[in-house]
Design a protein around this motif. Structure first.
Motif, short mmCIF file in Angstrom:
data_model
loop_
_atom_site.label_atom_id
_atom_site.label_comp_id
_atom_site.label_asym_id
_atom_site.label_seq_id
_atom_site.Cartn_x
_atom_site.Cartn_y
_atom_site.Cartn_z
N LEU A 200 0.82 -1.21 0.00
CA LEU A 200 0.00 0.00 0.00
C LEU A 200 0.86 1.26 0.00
N THR A 201 1.98 1.23 0.66
CA THR A 201 2.82 2.43 0.77
C THR A 201 3.77 2.59 -0.42
N GLU A 202 4.17 1.48 -1.02
CA GLU A 202 5.16 1.55 -2.09
C GLU A 202 4.55 1.64 -3.48
N GLN A 203 3.44 0.98 -3.70
CA GLN A 203 2.87 0.92 -5.05
C GLN A 203 1.72 1.91 -5.15
N ARG A 204 1.94 2.99 -5.92
CA ARG A 204 0.94 4.05 -6.03
C ARG A 204 0.23 4.04 -7.38
N GLY A 205 0.67 3.21 -8.30
CA GLY A 205 0.05 3.15 -9.62
C GLY A 205 -0.32 1.72 -9.98
N PRO A 206 -0.81 1.52 -11.22
CA PRO A 206 -1.22 0.17 -11.63
C PRO A 206 -0.06 -0.78 -11.85
N LYS A 207 1.14 -0.24 -12.03
CA LYS A 207 2.31 -1.09 -12.27
C LYS A 207 3.08 -1.30 -10.97
N PRO A 208 3.79 -2.44 -10.85
CA PRO A 208 4.56 -2.69 -9.63
C PRO A 208 5.65 -1.65 -9.44
N ALA A 209 5.99 -1.41 -8.18
CA ALA A 209 6.99 -0.39 -7.87
C ALA A 209 8.37 -0.79 -8.40
N THR A 210 8.65 -2.09 -8.43
CA THR A 210 9.95 -2.58 -8.91
C THR A 210 9.75 -3.36 -10.20
N PRO A 211 10.02 -2.74 -11.37
CA PRO A 211 9.86 -3.47 -12.63
C PRO A 211 10.84 -4.63 -12.72
N LEU A 212 10.37 -5.74 -13.30
CA LEU A 212 11.19 -6.94 -13.37
C LEU A 212 11.99 -6.97 -14.66
N GLU A 213 13.11 -7.68 -14.60
CA GLU A 213 13.97 -7.91 -15.75
C GLU A 213 14.26 -9.41 -15.84
N PRO A 214 14.56 -9.92 -17.04
CA PRO A 214 14.91 -11.34 -17.16
C PRO A 214 16.15 -11.67 -16.32
N VAL A 215 16.10 -12.77 -15.62
CA VAL A 215 17.25 -13.22 -14.82
C VAL A 215 17.88 -14.48 -15.40
N CYS A 216 17.28 -15.02 -16.48
CA CYS A 216 17.85 -16.17 -17.16
C CYS A 216 17.28 -16.21 -18.57
N THR A 217 17.69 -17.19 -19.33
CA THR A 217 17.19 -17.37 -20.69
C THR A 217 16.29 -18.60 -20.77
N LEU A 218 15.53 -18.70 -21.84
CA LEU A 218 14.68 -19.87 -22.04
C LEU A 218 15.53 -21.13 -22.19
N GLU A 219 16.70 -20.97 -22.81
CA GLU A 219 17.59 -22.12 -22.97
C GLU A 219 18.06 -22.66 -21.62
N GLU A 220 18.28 -21.77 -20.66
CA GLU A 220 18.69 -22.21 -19.33
C GLU A 220 17.56 -22.98 -18.64
N VAL A 221 16.31 -22.55 -18.86
CA VAL A 221 15.17 -23.25 -18.26
C VAL A 221 15.03 -24.64 -18.88
N VAL A 222 15.21 -24.74 -20.20
CA VAL A 222 15.14 -26.05 -20.86
C VAL A 222 16.24 -26.96 -20.34
N ALA A 223 17.45 -26.42 -20.15
CA ALA A 223 18.55 -27.20 -19.60
C ALA A 223 18.24 -27.65 -18.18
N LEU A 224 17.56 -26.80 -17.41
CA LEU A 224 17.15 -27.16 -16.06
C LEU A 224 16.19 -28.34 -16.08
N GLN A 225 15.24 -28.32 -17.01
CA GLN A 225 14.29 -29.42 -17.12
C GLN A 225 14.98 -30.73 -17.50
N ARG A 226 15.99 -30.64 -18.35
CA ARG A 226 16.74 -31.85 -18.70
C ARG A 226 17.53 -32.37 -17.51
N ALA A 227 18.06 -31.46 -16.71
CA ALA A 227 18.82 -31.88 -15.53
C ALA A 227 17.91 -32.59 -14.53
N VAL A 228 16.66 -32.14 -14.42
CA VAL A 228 15.71 -32.78 -13.51
C VAL A 228 15.48 -34.24 -13.90
#
Length: 327
Positions: A200-228
């Motif tokens: 309530l105190t940090e978010q004053r608009g419709p968008k989140p106060a902290t915009p997100l950025e990619p932290v990995c690639t889709l290829e890394e997620v696919v590699a993670l699934q193969r490792a599982v």
């Protein structure tokens, strides 16, 4: 005459397991910027991602289900699509359709929203069973068949379906065959009071106060699934899993227990949890931790237990606790 056997993939090394754990930790940190105070639920969602499974979120409106799906797509650099399920929604509104081009007399395929890395099927139980079934092939085989032609979905592909547990007027309950294709069912619920106050105190608009950025690639997620898939499960642990599954099939209050598909998803989710913990092998504790979110929605109670108000989560815990741990 002997035939050559298929090569067996070696289990992930300790270094690979630690790399996978680090990737999941990065994704978790990114999701926690959007969904606060729900670490356990977010960890389960990421285990579904690692296991290549899908999530059924049963929760009241306004608790961050769509925000979670968007944050996940952004965090792994993927494409996000949303479908609002309504009674007049058609299967082609999900999988796509072929459009006729009068200029050259050919048909051109227009992909539906299912062709995404993260799809949120909002209020899935408000569409007809015919429309709900349009998701089945995609959830199981990561492909759809339109006009007799099979088309592969993007990889990775995650469907987050939502249900409102309060309002059932005009809804179509998901049949057992559909429920069985979701790796886990969970709810987010309301955030803790301190976290809600911070929002309530940090978010004053419709968008989140902290915009997100990619932290990995889709290829890394696919590699993670193969490792599982390569995480080891000893015979004693596999036997323990089977005893838990068989216990669901033989309980007096259960009309339909966990299927073979459910047992396979149970094993994959346990492998994903092990890898998220930095291990290349499954422990019985992984299976115990995954029992409620993975098994509960697969149980069909008999009439007497259902009308007696039997709590399926409590029943799942009781079944798991009744099975002795491997020695």
């Amino acid at each position: 005459m002997r035939t050559a056997s298929a090569p067996i993939s070696p289990p992930p090394s300790a270094e690979q397991a630690e790399k996978a754990r680090t990737l999941i930790t990065r994704l978790l940190g990114s999701l926690e910027k959007a969904i606060r105070g729900k670490r356990e639920a977010l960890e389960l969602v990421l285990c579904c991602v690692a296991a290549g499974g899908h999530v059924l979120l049963e929760d009241v409106p306004g608790t961050g289900k769509t925000t979670l799906a968007k944050a996940l797509a952004v965090s792994m650099g993927g494409q996000f699509k949303r479908v609002q399920f309504t009674p007049d929604l058609l299967p082609t509104d999900i999988v796509g359709t072929s459009l006729f081009n009068p200029q050259d007399g050919t048909f051109r395929f227009k992909p539906g929203p299912i062709f995404a890395n993260v799809l949120i099927a909002d209020e899935i139980n408000r569409a007809s069973p015919r429309t709900q079934s349009a998701l089945l092939e995609g959830l199981s085989e990561q492909q759809v068949t339109v006009d007799g032609e099979t088309r592969t979905l993007p990889s990775p592909f995650l469907c987050i379906a939502t249900q409102n547990p309060v309002e059932f007027h005009g809804t179509y309950p998901l049949p057992e065959a559909s429920l069985d294709r979701f790796a886990a069912q969970l709810s987010l619920g309301y955030p803790p009071e301190a976290e809600e106050r911070a929002l309530l105190t940090e978010q004053r608009g419709p968008k989140p106060a902290t915009p997100l950025e990619p932290v990995c690639t889709l290829e890394e997620v696919v590699a993670l699934q193969r490792a599982v898939e390569e995480v080891r499960m000893e015979a004693s642990v596999a036997d323990y899993l089977l005893r838990v599954v068989h216990a669901t099939r033989g309980h007096a209050s259960v009309r339909l227990g966990v299927s073979t598909r459910g047992a396979l998803l149970y094993a994959r989710m346990a492998r994903a949890r092990a890898l998220a913990s930095g291990r290349d092998f499954v422990l019985p504790e992984d299976l115990k931790a995954m029992a409620v979110p993975v098994l509960t929605h697969r149980l069909v109670l008999d009439t007497r237990a259902r009308y007696a108000g039997t709590d399926k989560q409590g029943l799942t815990r009781e079944l798991v606790s009744s099975v002795p741990l491997p020695r």
